[in-house]
Design a protein around this motif. Structure first.
Motif, PDB file in Angstrom:
ATOM      1  N   UNK A  38       0.831  -1.208   0.000  1.00 29.02           N
ATOM      2  CA  UNK A  38       0.000   0.000   0.000  1.00 29.02           C
ATOM      3  C   UNK A  38       0.866   1.259   0.000  1.00 29.02           C
ATOM      4  N   UNK A  39       1.925   1.249   0.772  1.00 29.35           N
ATOM      5  CA  UNK A  39       2.827   2.411   0.825  1.00 29.35           C
ATOM      6  C   UNK A  39       3.499   2.620  -0.531  1.00 29.35           C
ATOM      7  N   UNK A  40       3.907   1.534  -1.160  1.00 32.93           N
ATOM      8  CA  UNK A  40       4.535   1.655  -2.491  1.00 32.93           C
ATOM      9  C   UNK A  40       3.572   2.271  -3.492  1.00 32.93           C
ATOM     10  N   UNK A  43       3.291   5.981  -2.745  1.00 33.40           N
ATOM     11  CA  UNK A  43       4.492   6.700  -3.177  1.00 33.40           C
ATOM     12  C   UNK A  43       4.465   6.881  -4.694  1.00 33.40           C
ATOM     13  N   UNK A  44       4.035   5.833  -5.407  1.00 33.49           N
ATOM     14  CA  UNK A  44       3.916   5.948  -6.863  1.00 33.49           C
ATOM     15  C   UNK A  44       2.923   7.016  -7.260  1.00 33.49           C
ATOM     16  N   UNK A  45       1.785   7.066  -6.568  1.00 37.04           N
ATOM     17  CA  UNK A  45       0.783   8.097  -6.858  1.00 37.04           C
ATOM     18  C   UNK A  45       1.322   9.492  -6.561  1.00 37.04           C
ATOM     19  N   UNK A  46       2.019   9.630  -5.444  1.00 33.11           N
ATOM     20  CA  UNK A  46       2.597  10.930  -5.098  1.00 33.11           C
ATOM     21  C   UNK A  46       3.641  11.351  -6.120  1.00 33.11           C
ATOM     22  N   UNK A  47       4.427  10.401  -6.599  1.00 30.01           N
ATOM     23  CA  UNK A  47       5.447  10.692  -7.597  1.00 30.01           C
ATOM     24  C   UNK A  47       4.802  11.238  -8.871  1.00 30.01           C
ATOM     25  N   UNK A  48       3.693  10.627  -9.285  1.00 26.60           N
ATOM     26  CA  UNK A  48       2.978  11.109 -10.470  1.00 26.60           C
ATOM     27  C   UNK A  48       2.424  12.511 -10.237  1.00 26.60           C
ATOM     28  N   UNK A  49       1.887  12.753  -9.048  1.00 31.10           N
ATOM     29  CA  UNK A  49       1.338  14.073  -8.741  1.00 31.10           C
ATOM     30  C   UNK A  49       2.432  15.131  -8.740  1.00 31.10           C
TER      31      UNK A  49
END
Length: 86
Positions: A38-40, A43-49
């Motif tokens: 879930x954390x990964x 983090x992936x979603x935040x990276x895209x944002x």
């Protein structure tokens, strides 16, 4: 040598405790693994944002540069003109 019933019952108790601890460890490991997944994803979603935000900031900076250039051009044309002429 005859079998010792006390030793067998102690061995059975230790075996049960070991299995309970192993089962609990397996469950906890599964929970941790699930949380890590879930954390990964987060983090992936935040990276895209962040990437999208960087793009928007770059676009905004370019727009500000264009607007500033237009303001400078307009002010340059106004320099030396009579404000009362009109």
């Amino acid at each position: 040598m005859p079998e010792d019933p006390i030793a067998h019952s102690e061995l059975a108790a230790l075996t049960r405790r070991f299995e309970q601890v192993a089962e609990k460890s397996d469950r906890e490991f599964g929970i941790i693994k699930s949380d890590l997944t879930a954390v990964r994803l987060q983090v992936g979603n935040l990276d895209q944002k962040v990437d999208r935000l960087e793009d928007r900031l770059e676009e905004l900076g370019q727009k500000m540069d264009r607007n500033q250039a237009q303001i400078v051009a307009l002010l340059t044309r106004l320099v030396g003109q009579d404000p009362n002429a009109g």
